[in-house]
Design an enzyme around this catalytic site. Structure first.
Site, PDB file in Angstrom:
ATOM      1  N   CYS A   1      -2.107   9.417   2.693  1.00 19.07           N
ATOM      2  CA  CYS A   1      -1.842   8.940   1.331  1.00 19.07           C
ATOM      3  C   CYS A   1      -2.963   9.367   0.387  1.00 19.07           C
ATOM      4  O   CYS A   1      -2.755   9.497  -0.814  1.00 19.07           O
ATOM      5  CB  CYS A   1      -1.695   7.433   1.339  1.00 19.07           C
ATOM      6  SG  CYS A   1      -3.119   6.603   2.011  1.00 19.07           S
TER       7      CYS A   1
ATOM      8  N   GLU B   1       0.894  -1.165   0.000  1.00 20.67           N
ATOM      9  CA  GLU B   1       0.000   0.000   0.000  1.00 20.67           C
ATOM     10  C   GLU B   1       0.926   1.207   0.000  1.00 20.67           C
ATOM     11  O   GLU B   1       1.619   1.446   0.989  1.00 20.67           O
ATOM     12  CB  GLU B   1      -0.897   0.021   1.250  1.00 20.67           C
ATOM     13  CG  GLU B   1      -1.535  -1.309   1.644  1.00 20.67           C
ATOM     14  CD  GLU B   1      -2.428  -1.899   0.576  1.00 20.67           C
ATOM     15  OE1 GLU B   1      -2.976  -1.139  -0.235  1.00 20.67           O
ATOM     16  OE2 GLU B   1      -2.564  -3.140   0.536  1.00 20.67           O
TER      17      GLU B   1
HETATM   18  P1  NAD Z   1       8.151   4.821   4.654  1.00 14.05           P
HETATM   19  O1  NAD Z   1       8.138   4.054   3.381  1.00 14.05           O
HETATM   20  O2  NAD Z   1       9.316   5.719   4.879  1.00 14.05           O
HETATM   21  O3  NAD Z   1       8.147   3.795   5.894  1.00 14.05           O
HETATM   22  C1  NAD Z   1       7.135   2.819   6.079  1.00 14.05           C
HETATM   23  C2  NAD Z   1       7.731   1.613   6.793  1.00 14.05           C
HETATM   24  O4  NAD Z   1       8.606   0.911   5.920  1.00 14.05           O
HETATM   25  C3  NAD Z   1       8.570   1.968   8.014  1.00 14.05           C
HETATM   26  O5  NAD Z   1       8.365   0.967   8.980  1.00 14.05           O
HETATM   27  C4  NAD Z   1       9.987   1.961   7.496  1.00 14.05           C
HETATM   28  O6  NAD Z   1      10.934   1.668   8.471  1.00 14.05           O
HETATM   29  C5  NAD Z   1       9.932   0.876   6.429  1.00 14.05           C
HETATM   30  N1  NAD Z   1      10.806   1.144   5.289  1.00 14.05           N
HETATM   31  C6  NAD Z   1      11.062   2.343   4.702  1.00 14.05           C
HETATM   32  N2  NAD Z   1      11.907   2.174   3.672  1.00 14.05           N
HETATM   33  C7  NAD Z   1      12.168   0.859   3.591  1.00 14.05           C
HETATM   34  C8  NAD Z   1      12.990   0.063   2.746  1.00 14.05           C
HETATM   35  N3  NAD Z   1      13.741   0.615   1.786  1.00 14.05           N
HETATM   36  N4  NAD Z   1      13.027  -1.264   2.944  1.00 14.05           N
HETATM   37  C9  NAD Z   1      12.287  -1.831   3.937  1.00 14.05           C
HETATM   38  N5  NAD Z   1      11.521  -1.132   4.775  1.00 14.05           N
HETATM   39  C10 NAD Z   1      11.451   0.196   4.617  1.00 14.05           C
HETATM   40  O7  NAD Z   1       6.770   5.592   4.766  1.00 14.05           O
HETATM   41  P2  NAD Z   1       6.340   6.716   5.807  1.00 14.05           P
HETATM   42  O8  NAD Z   1       7.168   7.928   5.540  1.00 14.05           O
HETATM   43  O9  NAD Z   1       6.317   6.152   7.181  1.00 14.05           O
HETATM   44  O10 NAD Z   1       4.818   6.986   5.384  1.00 14.05           O
HETATM   45  C11 NAD Z   1       4.440   7.911   4.414  1.00 14.05           C
HETATM   46  C12 NAD Z   1       4.239   7.244   3.077  1.00 14.05           C
HETATM   47  O11 NAD Z   1       3.336   6.168   3.204  1.00 14.05           O
HETATM   48  C13 NAD Z   1       3.610   8.161   2.044  1.00 14.05           C
HETATM   49  O12 NAD Z   1       4.205   7.920   0.809  1.00 14.05           O
HETATM   50  C14 NAD Z   1       2.153   7.733   2.040  1.00 14.05           C
HETATM   51  O13 NAD Z   1       1.476   8.044   0.858  1.00 14.05           O
HETATM   52  C15 NAD Z   1       2.279   6.276   2.253  1.00 14.05           C
HETATM   53  N6  NAD Z   1       1.049   5.719   2.813  1.00 14.05           N
HETATM   54  C16 NAD Z   1       0.324   4.874   2.054  1.00 14.05           C
HETATM   55  C17 NAD Z   1      -0.892   4.374   2.543  1.00 14.05           C
HETATM   56  C18 NAD Z   1      -1.760   3.442   1.747  1.00 14.05           C
HETATM   57  O14 NAD Z   1      -2.567   2.751   2.354  1.00 14.05           O
HETATM   58  N7  NAD Z   1      -1.657   3.392   0.444  1.00 14.05           N
HETATM   59  C19 NAD Z   1      -1.325   4.745   3.805  1.00 14.05           C
HETATM   60  C20 NAD Z   1      -0.527   5.592   4.552  1.00 14.05           C
HETATM   61  C21 NAD Z   1       0.664   6.071   4.063  1.00 14.05           C
HETATM   62  C1  SIN Z   2      -4.094   7.103   4.775  1.00  8.96           C
HETATM   63  O1  SIN Z   2      -4.098   5.866   4.865  1.00  8.96           O
HETATM   64  O2  SIN Z   2      -3.046   7.792   4.716  1.00  8.96           O
HETATM   65  C2  SIN Z   2      -5.373   7.818   4.753  1.00  8.96           C
HETATM   66  C3  SIN Z   2      -6.558   6.972   4.820  1.00  8.96           C
HETATM   67  C4  SIN Z   2      -7.738   7.849   4.820  1.00  8.96           C
HETATM   68  O3  SIN Z   2      -7.684   8.953   4.311  1.00  8.96           O
HETATM   69  O4  SIN Z   2      -8.727   7.411   5.370  1.00  8.96           O
END
Ligand code: NAD
Ligand code: SIN
Length: 476
Positions: free
Chosen positions: A267, A233
């Site tokens: 997100c 995700e």
């Molecule tokens: P991130 O990718 O930096 O980190 C998420 C998790 O993955 C953390 O636990 C981190 O330690 C781990 N991680 C990061 N890079 C990694 C790698 N190279 N290999 C293995 N593990 C790794 O994300 P974030 O900054 O915590 O969250 C924000 C991002 O998440 C935004 O891009 C947002 O759009 C996305 N997001 C997506 C959803 C969805 O459901 N689609 C929901 C919420 C957030």
């Molecule tokens: C998110 O997963 O970052 C947002 C989900 C939501 O907007 O409900």
């Protein structure tokens, strides 16, 4: 090569206090967690669904009992306003019932009697799965994987975001107090190195919510291991089209809720407001600009509560200010400037930059910065809305159903809303995107699907003679 533990301190973006301090997991702790999960797996899988549901329900009650303290921790680590942390808590509590409902409707064993016996579909848990969580909804989003995974009979190793480690400890504590058996849920702290070491273990699934960059790194790491189910995700560069609406106040509220809730750290936030260029819509945009200055932004614990609190870190806030400058250098007009607050530079006011339809940058600005673009008609609006490698959420504001139907048929996204914010997903619906937003393993209500696999059986008792195939007549 062996890796050792790294000392880590998480400083709150809200008040600079230490929200978590300790050592990240080392290789021995990761291996031990895996061994404990392996030892617990067979028993948990064969524990009755009713017993597993009881553990889940106890977990939900513990979230409720501890809601003030957990919400305080969520706010301290993520920076979001306290009211919003409480709504995140409510979503997590509701996830338990949603997951139970989902497993019953989507992954429930079914045995169909027939003339010779029965055919059956039964669902079996994958085994041991790794959950990697993001910081922005640090309780709810890991829970969106963990709760259905445990319910389906998996053992889970969970690594919270390093930026929300204290929320990770709350999750561990509530499951422990809910009497989850030893080894069924293991929580380990760490950064990318720990995540990658864990992903390299002999897992059956990796469920990731986070950035595109993190998702791709995991996809590469698991290349050649088709037996390990990867559910990704990831981010979005979500468009919100404004066509023709009579209620401008409702439109402005919906735009603000889409673009600026959680200071843009969702997100699903609308990053690109695409407006069909009409005199009425020019007036609407003027009113939006004016309204944005009235949004209350400030300390996430203050009273009355702000709509927008802090970003997760100084670095995140600098990235947004830098993105705003880059947009301006590329010719954008700053309609509303995103600015940091003098007493806390992690708190940013909402920003809006006017771009032209030929703007080509496709970046997810994970903060309170949106672009706005006027277009000549719906055809151009949809063309621009689809001009992204992502495909998570998209929205349309229009009074015209046929316009929505055209939008629905032509937009490329996994979440397509009409006259509703792009944010605030329903717990009763699937949640996931296409393109660079995911790998076709939607979470939300459909998370139960990737937590188990179906076993198909043709069953007869007693054994019966088969119709004789040509060439087998001589067998007696
Ligand atoms: P991130 O990718 O930096 O980190 C998420 C998790 O993955 C953390 O636990 C981190 O330690 C781990 N991680 C990061 N890079 C990694 C790698 N190279 N290999 C293995 N593990 C790794 O994300 P974030 O900054 O915590 O969250 C924000 C991002 O998440 C935004 O891009 C947002 O759009 C996305 N997001 C997506 C959803 C969805 O459901 N689609 C929901 C919420 C957030
Ligand atoms: C998110 O997963 O970052 C947002 C989900 C939501 O907007 O409900």
């Amino acid at each position: 090569m062996k890796f050792v533990s790294t000392p880590y301190t998480r400083i709150s973006p809200v008040n600079r206090s230490i929200s978590w301090q300790g050592d990240w997991a080392n290789q021995e702790l990761c291996d031990l967690a895996f061994e404990k999960a392996r030892s617990a797996q067979a028993k948990w899988r064969s524990t009755s669904i009713d017993e597993r549901i009881s553990v889940l329900k106890r977990f939900a009650s513990l979230l409720k009992v501890n809601s003030e303290s957990i919400a305080t921790t969520i706010t301290l680590e993520s920076g979001k306003p306290f009211w919003e942390s409480l709504t995140e808590l409510q979503s997590s509590i509701a996830k338990v019932d949603n997951a139970i409902d989902a497993i019953r409707t989507r992954r429930w064993d079914n045995v169909e009697p027939n003339a010779t016996g029965s055919t059956a579909v039964r669902y079996r848990s994958l085994g041991i799965v790794l959950v990697l969580g993001p910081y922005n909804l640090p309780l709810h989003l890991p829970g969106a994987h963990i709760i259905p995974a445990l319910l389906a009979g998996n053992c889970v190793i969970f690594k919270p975001s390093e930026k929300a480690a204290a929320v990770g400890d709350w999750i561990a504590k509530c499951w422990k107090e809910a009497e989850i058996p030893e080894g069924v849920l293991e929580v380990l702290h760490g950064g990318v190195e720990v995540a990658q070491y864990l992903a390299n273990l002999n897992l059956d699934g990796v469920f990731f919510t986070g950035s595109y960059r993190g998702g791709v790194a995991l996809h590469r790491l698991l290349a050649g291991r088709p037996e390990c189910l990867l559910a990704l995700e990831m981010g979005g560069n979500n468009p919100l089209i404004v066509e023709n609406v009579s209620d401008h106040r409702a439109a402005i509220q919906t735009i603000v809720a889409s673009a600026y809730i959680t200071s843009g750290q969702r997100c699903t936030c609308a990053r690109r407001i695409v407006v069909v260029d009409t005199p009425k819509n020019r007036t609407l945009v003027d009113r939006l600009v004016h309204s944005m200055e009235k949004i209350r932004v400030g300390d996430p614990f203050q009273e009355p509560q702000p709509f927008m609190g802090a970003l997760v870190s100084e670095e995140a806030s600098q990235q947004i200010l830098h993105a705003q400058s880059m947009l301006a250098s590329a010719g954008a007009t700053t309609l509303v400037a995103c600015k940091s607050m003098p007493d806390n530079s992690c708190i940013l006011s909402p920003g809006l930059s006017l771009i032209t339809p030929d703007h080509q940058v496709d970046e997810e600005y994970f903060g309170p910065l949106a672009t706005l673009c006027f277009v000549k008609d719906m055809h151009q609006a949809i063309e621009i809305a689809n001009r992204t490698r992502y495909g998570l959420a998209a929205g349309l504001l229009s009074d015209d159903r046929s316009c929505y139907e055209h939008f629905l048929n032509n937009i490329q996204a996994g979440i397509v809303n009409w006259n509703s914010p792009t944010t605030g997903a329903s717990g009763k619906l699937p949640f996931g995107g296409i393109g660079a937003s995911g790998n076709h393993r939607p979470s939300g209500y459909f998370a139960s699907d990737y937590c188990s696999y179906p076993i198909a059986s043709v069953e007869k008792n007693p054994l019966q003679l088969l119709p004789v195939s040509p060439g087998l007549e001589a067998i007696d």
